[in-house]
Design a protein around this motif. Structure first.
Motif, PDB file in Angstrom:
ATOM      1  N   UNK A   1       0.839  -1.197   0.000  1.00  0.00           N
ATOM      2  CA  UNK A   1       0.000   0.000   0.000  1.00  0.00           C
ATOM      3  C   UNK A   1       0.871   1.242   0.000  1.00  0.00           C
ATOM      4  N   UNK A   2       0.654   2.134  -0.969  1.00  0.00           N
ATOM      5  CA  UNK A   2       1.238   3.469  -0.890  1.00  0.00           C
ATOM      6  C   UNK A   2       0.204   4.343  -0.184  1.00  0.00           C
ATOM      7  N   UNK A   3       0.432   4.568   1.089  1.00  0.00           N
ATOM      8  CA  UNK A   3      -0.533   5.303   1.904  1.00  0.00           C
ATOM      9  C   UNK A   3      -0.342   6.803   1.700  1.00  0.00           C
ATOM     10  N   UNK A   4      -1.441   7.491   1.388  1.00  0.00           N
ATOM     11  CA  UNK A   4      -1.440   8.942   1.226  1.00  0.00           C
ATOM     12  C   UNK A   4      -1.702   9.569   2.590  1.00  0.00           C
ATOM     13  N   UNK A   5      -0.658   9.987   3.292  1.00  0.00           N
ATOM     14  CA  UNK A   5      -0.868  10.676   4.556  1.00  0.00           C
ATOM     15  C   UNK A   5      -1.088  12.155   4.277  1.00  0.00           C
ATOM     16  N   UNK A   6      -1.770  12.829   5.192  1.00  0.00           N
ATOM     17  CA  UNK A   6      -2.041  14.248   4.997  1.00  0.00           C
ATOM     18  C   UNK A   6      -3.231  14.478   4.090  1.00  0.00           C
ATOM     19  N   UNK A   7      -3.439  15.743   3.725  1.00  0.00           N
ATOM     20  CA  UNK A   7      -4.568  16.138   2.889  1.00  0.00           C
ATOM     21  C   UNK A   7      -4.164  16.153   1.421  1.00  0.00           C
ATOM     22  N   UNK A   8      -5.138  16.433   0.533  1.00  0.00           N
ATOM     23  CA  UNK A   8      -4.827  16.513  -0.894  1.00  0.00           C
ATOM     24  C   UNK A   8      -3.767  17.584  -1.165  1.00  0.00           C
ATOM     25  N   UNK A   9      -3.776  18.672  -0.392  1.00  0.00           N
ATOM     26  CA  UNK A   9      -2.836  19.762  -0.638  1.00  0.00           C
ATOM     27  C   UNK A   9      -1.444  19.477  -0.089  1.00  0.00           C
ATOM     28  N   UNK A  10      -1.346  18.561   0.848  1.00  0.00           N
ATOM     29  CA  UNK A  10      -0.053  18.292   1.494  1.00  0.00           C
ATOM     30  C   UNK A  10       0.082  16.794   1.755  1.00  0.00           C
ATOM     31  N   UNK A  11       0.188  16.045   0.664  1.00  0.00           N
ATOM     32  CA  UNK A  11       0.281  14.586   0.779  1.00  0.00           C
ATOM     33  C   UNK A  11       1.731  14.158   1.005  1.00  0.00           C
ATOM     34  N   UNK A  12       1.899  13.163   1.835  1.00  0.00           N
ATOM     35  CA  UNK A  12       3.215  12.568   2.054  1.00  0.00           C
ATOM     36  C   UNK A  12       3.051  11.063   1.921  1.00  0.00           C
ATOM     37  N   UNK A  13       3.572  10.528   0.817  1.00  0.00           N
ATOM     38  CA  UNK A  13       3.347   9.125   0.493  1.00  0.00           C
ATOM     39  C   UNK A  13       4.357   8.227   1.206  1.00  0.00           C
ATOM     40  N   UNK A  14       3.862   7.108   1.702  1.00  0.00           N
ATOM     41  CA  UNK A  14       4.713   6.106   2.327  1.00  0.00           C
ATOM     42  C   UNK A  14       4.305   4.742   1.782  1.00  0.00           C
ATOM     43  N   UNK A  15       5.286   3.944   1.374  1.00  0.00           N
ATOM     44  CA  UNK A  15       5.030   2.627   0.800  1.00  0.00           C
ATOM     45  C   UNK A  15       5.240   1.575   1.879  1.00  0.00           C
ATOM     46  N   UNK A  16       4.176   0.829   2.197  1.00  0.00           N
ATOM     47  CA  UNK A  16       4.231  -0.158   3.277  1.00  0.00           C
ATOM     48  C   UNK A  16       3.992  -1.561   2.735  1.00  0.00           C
ATOM     49  N   UNK A  17       4.887  -2.487   3.097  1.00  0.00           N
ATOM     50  CA  UNK A  17       4.792  -3.886   2.704  1.00  0.00           C
ATOM     51  C   UNK A  17       4.605  -4.748   3.948  1.00  0.00           C
ATOM     52  N   UNK A  18       4.050  -5.926   3.758  1.00  0.00           N
ATOM     53  CA  UNK A  18       3.906  -6.856   4.867  1.00  0.00           C
ATOM     54  C   UNK A  18       2.870  -6.439   5.889  1.00  0.00           C
ATOM     55  N   UNK A  19       1.869  -5.677   5.476  1.00  0.00           N
ATOM     56  CA  UNK A  19       0.824  -5.251   6.400  1.00  0.00           C
ATOM     57  C   UNK A  19      -0.064  -6.438   6.782  1.00  0.00           C
ATOM     58  N   UNK A  20      -0.408  -6.508   8.054  1.00  0.00           N
ATOM     59  CA  UNK A  20      -1.354  -7.533   8.503  1.00  0.00           C
ATOM     60  C   UNK A  20      -2.778  -6.996   8.510  1.00  0.00           C
ATOM     61  N   UNK A  21      -2.927  -5.678   8.687  1.00  0.00           N
ATOM     62  CA  UNK A  21      -4.240  -5.030   8.716  1.00  0.00           C
ATOM     63  C   UNK A  21      -4.235  -3.828   7.770  1.00  0.00           C
ATOM     64  N   UNK A  22      -5.392  -3.491   7.200  1.00  0.00           N
ATOM     65  CA  UNK A  22      -5.466  -2.342   6.298  1.00  0.00           C
ATOM     66  C   UNK A  22      -5.162  -1.026   7.001  1.00  0.00           C
ATOM     67  N   UNK A  23      -4.524  -0.121   6.273  1.00  0.00           N
ATOM     68  CA  UNK A  23      -4.255   1.241   6.752  1.00  0.00           C
ATOM     69  C   UNK A  23      -4.831   2.194   5.706  1.00  0.00           C
ATOM     70  N   UNK A  24      -5.675   3.138   6.113  1.00  0.00           N
ATOM     71  CA  UNK A  24      -6.330   4.014   5.142  1.00  0.00           C
ATOM     72  C   UNK A  24      -5.445   5.174   4.693  1.00  0.00           C
ATOM     73  N   UNK A  25      -5.944   5.912   3.718  1.00  0.00           N
ATOM     74  CA  UNK A  25      -5.331   7.159   3.286  1.00  0.00           C
ATOM     75  C   UNK A  25      -5.897   8.325   4.104  1.00  0.00           C
ATOM     76  N   UNK A  26      -5.237   9.488   3.949  1.00  0.00           N
ATOM     77  CA  UNK A  26      -5.708  10.745   4.531  1.00  0.00           C
ATOM     78  C   UNK A  26      -5.770  10.706   6.057  1.00  0.00           C
ATOM     79  N   UNK A  27      -4.779  10.036   6.647  1.00  0.00           N
ATOM     80  CA  UNK A  27      -4.535  10.147   8.077  1.00  0.00           C
ATOM     81  C   UNK A  27      -3.211  10.887   8.250  1.00  0.00           C
ATOM     82  N   UNK A  28      -2.899  11.297   9.459  1.00  0.00           N
ATOM     83  CA  UNK A  28      -1.651  12.025   9.671  1.00  0.00           C
ATOM     84  C   UNK A  28      -0.458  11.105   9.458  1.00  0.00           C
ATOM     85  N   UNK A  29       0.673  11.699   9.123  1.00  0.00           N
ATOM     86  CA  UNK A  29       1.902  10.927   8.967  1.00  0.00           C
ATOM     87  C   UNK A  29       2.238  10.221  10.278  1.00  0.00           C
TER      88      UNK A  29
END
Length: 254
Positions: free
Chosen positions: A62-90
């Motif tokens: 999952x490439x998680x989109x942290x932050x808002x549309x105006x200030x996104x900070x992408x993080x690529x996460x592998x090996x996740x056991x549970x889903x992590x949503x977009x648009x949460x804080x870094x």
């Protein structure tokens, strides 16, 4: 480990279909990491399993989109056991990755308004497993800057095609020392700083790839964004979506 063996991984691909698989095999890849935008983890896993084979390992991420549309900070996460949503804080995303003991990669650092900057990388240096030092969408100065950050903080490098179109797959990849068989082997190599080399095309082919991917970026940030923001409703990976059962409502940025 077979002497001289290496395992070639395109560490970030946004599309997955028969053409992607064919291009990956033609490029001599052993694996690709599949992380499409705004797609829930169970669906990513399902598609990865469909296209994975003895000839090509497809690793879900999952490439998680942290932050808002105006200030996104992408993080690529592998090996996740549970889903992590977009648009949460870094901060919330990184805490969740640590809780799940995920493998954390930083794609395209300091690129436009969609990336972690040096201050962020310094703050989460202990959580980050690898940092991208070459991306086809980058200009040479961007890649030089990414390499400087990797070296300054002794964070192992990686590269990827960052393919949003099938023909880009394999234009850049990371060749690890070793002969792997499973997703766990690849994640362990990333986490344990296994020896590696960064490989990418050069010359006219490199610039053709860059032009093609930047053209797609223009579409993604105009018509596609308008559709997502105003026409299609809430993203399926939004923190407030019913699929996350309210777990991340307090961490949502909008």
């Amino acid at each position: 480990m077979t002497a001289g063996a290496e395992f070639r991984v395109d560490c970030h691909v946004k599309v997955l279909n028969r053409d992607v698989v064919a291009n990956a095999r033609a490029a001599g890849l052993d694996a690709i990491i599949y992380a499409p935008h705004f797609t829930r983890l169970p669906e990513i896993r399902r598609r990865a399993e469909v296209y994975s084979s003895e000839d090509l390992l497809v690793i879900p991420a999952r490439e998680v989109f942290t932050g808002s549309w105006k200030n996104r900070k992408h993080v690529l996460a592998l090996g996740l056991s549970d889903p992590v949503p977009d648009f949460i804080s870094l901060e919330a995303a990184m805490a969740e990755f640590e809780r799940q003991d995920a493998t954390v990669l930083i794609p395209h650092p300091e690129f436009l308004t969609v990336s972690l900057g040096e201050d962020d990388i310094r703050a989460y240096e202990g959580t980050i497993d690898a940092l991208e030092i070459y991306n086809p969408k980058h200009l040479p100065r961007d890649n030089r800057r990414a390499r400087e950050i990797s070296e300054s903080y002794s964070i192992p490098p990686f590269t990827s095609s960052y393919a949003h179109v099938a023909s880009t797959v394999g234009a850049a990849y990371t060749a690890f020392d070793g002969d792997f068989e499973t997703e766990s082997d690849v994640l362990a190599a990333l986490e344990n700083r296994a020896g590696r080399r960064v490989v990418h095309t050069d010359g006219p082919q490199r610039w053709a790839t860059t032009a093609k991917e930047l053209a797609h970026l223009g579409y993604e940030n105009t018509w596609q964004k308008i559709d997502r923001l105003f026409l299609s409703g809430q993203e399926p990976t939004h923190a407030n979506h019913i699929a996350y059962d309210g777990r991340f409502e307090d961490d949502a940025v909008y």
